[in-house]
Scaffold this active site. Structure first.
Site, PDB file in Angstrom:
ATOM      1  N   SER A 529       0.935  -1.190  -0.013  1.00 28.13           N
ATOM      2  CA  SER A 529       0.128   0.033   0.032  1.00 28.13           C
ATOM      3  C   SER A 529       0.961   1.118  -0.017  1.00 28.13           C
ATOM      4  CB  SER A 529      -0.684  -0.169   1.156  1.00 28.13           C
ATOM      5  OG  SER A 529      -1.930   1.007   0.997  1.00 28.13           O
ATOM      6  N   ASP A 614      -9.757  -4.045  -5.226  1.00 29.47           N
ATOM      7  CA  ASP A 614      -9.202  -3.139  -4.113  1.00 29.47           C
ATOM      8  C   ASP A 614      -9.841  -1.852  -4.292  1.00 29.47           C
ATOM      9  OD1 ASP A 614      -7.819  -1.687  -2.314  1.00 29.47           O
ATOM     10  OD2 ASP A 614      -5.744  -2.554  -2.941  1.00 29.47           O
ATOM     11  N   HIS A 649      -7.878  -5.148  -1.097  1.00 27.14           N
ATOM     12  CA  HIS A 649      -6.659  -4.307  -0.393  1.00 27.14           C
ATOM     13  C   HIS A 649      -5.814  -5.449   0.533  1.00 27.14           C
ATOM     14  CE1 HIS A 649      -4.369  -0.962   0.016  1.00 27.14           C
ATOM     15  NE2 HIS A 649      -4.287  -1.185   1.516  1.00 27.14           N
TER      16      HIS A 649
END
Length: 678
Positions: A529, A614, A649
């Site tokens: 991320s 995501d 995610h």
């Protein structure tokens, strides 16, 4: 497939923008071609991946019982069973002797996520039992896009009712009438922006709060005392809270302090000197927060009285309340500290066995309980749930996460060293390895994040032992932008100071090499991320410093994402990265954005992983970055993109699927370092 897929490059500033056309046949074809290329390149590692998977799985107790939590007349707990992806949720009657012994013959199955998942993706959001223990409110996401469906189960009859509401954020909070629920709704940018009230048996809902400001996230929770409800709306820098008696769910909400730029405060409700009171953690007196109190009936800011003042060297990260004590979660010199202030007796701090560790309040159990639970772990010590007697400070280890097979924590050594950043700042690095690996250069896996004030406190990993036992050292770079050394550390790595995050990470790598822990050809780096942004940025700056890189759901197209206000999270992220619609901010982000700064130079082997569903970091960020890297780089090193079509995610949702993802990444690094046969 032996040849790597080459993505079409269009004319213009963003040649791979066409990859943003979700579900377009040409996009799906490209992503599937990349997956096929990865499979072909790693085909010879199938046995290694399976061996790693079995090795990691073999250390995990597949059939296990969580530590039961006593609440009212019940013990609540989870049970994992070998072969199942998800734990099942149970309860049984609470033993009269006060023990935590479970009665398996009389236990009640509350929820089976394995059944709900039906072999696909599943994320369980809320799991909330009403105060009279008669109903379970739960929410599930079956796509990975973090949009949840809401359900209520009658625990007496087993009947399940689906609530007829869409675009839910997954939160569900009970009022004390056991009939009223509060839940959150997402707006078009995936931001929780409204709180609704719903009474069971009725078809409609009533809006109780709406925040139209795109920077603010809204959520509702119960205070520690169980007597009050709180709606908190907060951005990255500012917050506003409204409160309501949990006994009066249709009453009027009261605002504690209207929002004011850069004022963050977080209220909770409990007992102080025998009186029901509000306790408010606020940064109005300084960035490291102070603690205030206010009477139950007059919680507004003009009634706040300072209880614990601001301290320059100590960050007040959290406050936990129960009837017998106020427990402070502090951060000092880069380490988490628990300080207890009993209602009768002197304050004290907990003493712990390791030099670098992770520690937080795990569960305050019932408000009237004389004990709380702490979670404690270190790089070489599996997680422990410790019971803390609040009155006298005695600690008892109730459960330690088991490591199956041969394992001796003393075989592994944990260290903390410091790197010197370009501006002279000392940056901590946490290390772990087998004792015999120290003193000579070894393959090293360096992990980083450095954003949102999130602290990477050292944690234990069953999977990581597969690297350590193959001679690796594992390291964490506690770079600026994280919260590892408090609020000032966070602020020194965001907005106009973001470059510090990248230079700190490079300084950590340089220090590890200079101190003889590793060498560039055997230094693997990893982040996910915002940590994937970090990996992308340092690869552009110093590609020769690293031997391999893994970027999971990487936020590498940061400039284009921050320019698109229609995407989830963009507007609220302005406080973290800046608003690139302002010319000077545009230039600043453009100067480090990984996608923008891909160069015609040699890069180390890279594995990028994306989640097609995501909603936080769109799949195309990794896809565009890999496409540009493949067209620009001057080396023949392996460059791989894996798109998980059934994930969001957090990657694949089941525990075995997650282990297979780790096995893939470890096998990639072992292959790149010529260690695949070990």
């Amino acid at each position: 497939m032996s040849a790597a897929p080459i993505a079409r490059a269009d004319q213009g500033q963003d040649p791979y923008k066409w990859l943003e056309n979700r579900d377009a046949p040409e996009v799906l074809d490209y992503l599937k071609a990349e997956n096929a290329y990865l499979d072909s390149q790693l085909a010879e590692q199938a046995d290694l991946r399976e061996a790693l998977f079995q090795e990691i799985k073999g250390r995990i107790r597949e059939t296990d019982l969580s530590l039961p939590s006593p609440w009212g007349p019940w013990l609540y707990y989870q049970r994992t069973t070998a072969g199942d992806e998800y734990p099942r949720h149970y309860r049984c009657r609470r033993p009269a002797d006060g023990s935590l012994n479970v009665d398996e013959q009389a236990e009640q199955l509350l929820l089976d996520p394995n059944e709900l998942a039906a072999g696909g993706f599943l994320s369980l959001g809320a799991f909330s039992v009403s105060q009279d223990h008669s109903k379970l409110a739960y929410s599930i996401d079956t796509q990975g896009d973090e949009i949840y469906r809401l359900f209520v189960k009658d625990l007496n009859t087993g009947e399940v009712v689906a609530l007829p509401f869409d675009d839910c954020d997954g939160s569900m909070t009970w009022a004390n009438d056991h009939q009223t629920l509060f839940f959150g709704e997402l707006d078009d940018t995936h931001r929780p922006h409204k709180i609704y009230r719903h009474r069971l048996g009725e078809s409609g809902r009533t809006e109780v709060y709406h925040d139209p400001d795109g920077r603010f996230f809204v959520h509702c929770y119960r205070a520690s005392s169980e007597r009050q409800l709180v709606i908190l709306s907060n951005s990255k820098t500012t917050s506003e809270a409204w409160v309501l008696s949990a006994d009066q769910p249709e009453g009027a909400w009261t605002c504690l302090a209207p929002r004011e730029g850069d004022h963050e405060y977080f209220p909770d409700h409990g007992l102080l000197d025998g009186q029901w009171s509000w306790l408010i953690r606020s940064n109005q007196a300084g960035i490291n927060f102070a603690l205030y109190q206010a009477p139950e009936r007059t919680p507004q800011r003009e009634h706040w009285q300072e209880l614990i003042g601001h301290r320059d060297e100590v960050m007040l990260e959290d406050v936990s309340l129960n009837a017998g004590a106020v427990t402070l979660s502090l951060r000092e010199a880069g380490l988490p500290i628990i300080e207890v202030r009993p209602s009768a007796g002197e304050p004290y701090r907990l003493q712990l066995p390791d030099a670098a560790y992770s520690l937080h309040v795990h569960n305050i159990l019932e408000f009237d309980s004389p004990v709380i639970r702490l979670r404690y772990e270190a790089l070489n010590r599996p997680a422990q749930i410790r019971q803390l007697n609040l009155a006298n400070g005695e600690q008892q280890v109730l459960k330690e996460t088991p490591v199956e097979g041969p394992f001796d924590a003393d075989v592994y050594e944990s260290r903390r060293i410091w790197a010197t950043a370009t501006d002279g700042t000392q940056v901590p690095i946490s290390l772990v390895g087998r004792r015999e690996q120290f003193g000579k250069p070894a393959p090293l896996y360096l992990y980083g994040y450095g954003a949102y004030g999130h602290s990477l406190d050292p944690w234990f990993s069953h999977a990581r032992l597969s690297l350590l036992d193959r001679g690796f050292i594992f390291a964490i770079a506690h770079v600026r932008g994280g919260g590892d050394l408090g609020e000032a550390w966070y602020r020194a790595g965001k907005l106009q100071h973001k470059a510090n995050t990248f230079s700190d990470f490079i300084a950590c790598a340089d220090q590890l090499i200079a101190d003889g822990y590793t060498e560039p050809a055997r230094l693997a780096i990893s982040g996910g991320s915002a940590g994937g942004l970090l990996i992308g940025a340092v690869l552009n700056l110093r590609p020769e410093l690293f031997g391999a890189a893994i970027a999971e759901v990487p936020f590498v197209d940061v400039l284009n994402t921050m320019l698109n206000a229609d995407l989830p999270l963009t507007v609220t992220e302005y406080d973290e990265w800046g608003d690139p619609n302002q010319p000077e901010v545009h230039e600043r982000i453009k100067a480090y954005a990984p996608y923008e700064n891909v160069q015609p130079q040699a890069y180390p082997p890279i594995l990028a992983v994306a989640g097609y569903n995501d909603s936080r970091v769109q799949y195309w960020e990794a896809a565009k970055w890999v496409a540009k890297l493949r067209a620009s780089k001057t080396d023949d090193n392996l460059l791989l993109l894996k798109t998980e079509f059934g994930a969001g995610h957090g990657g694949m949702s089941g525990r075995y699927q997650a282990l297979k993802d780790v096995a893939l990444e470890y096998a990639f690094v072992l292959k790149m370092f010529g260690m695949a046969d070990r």
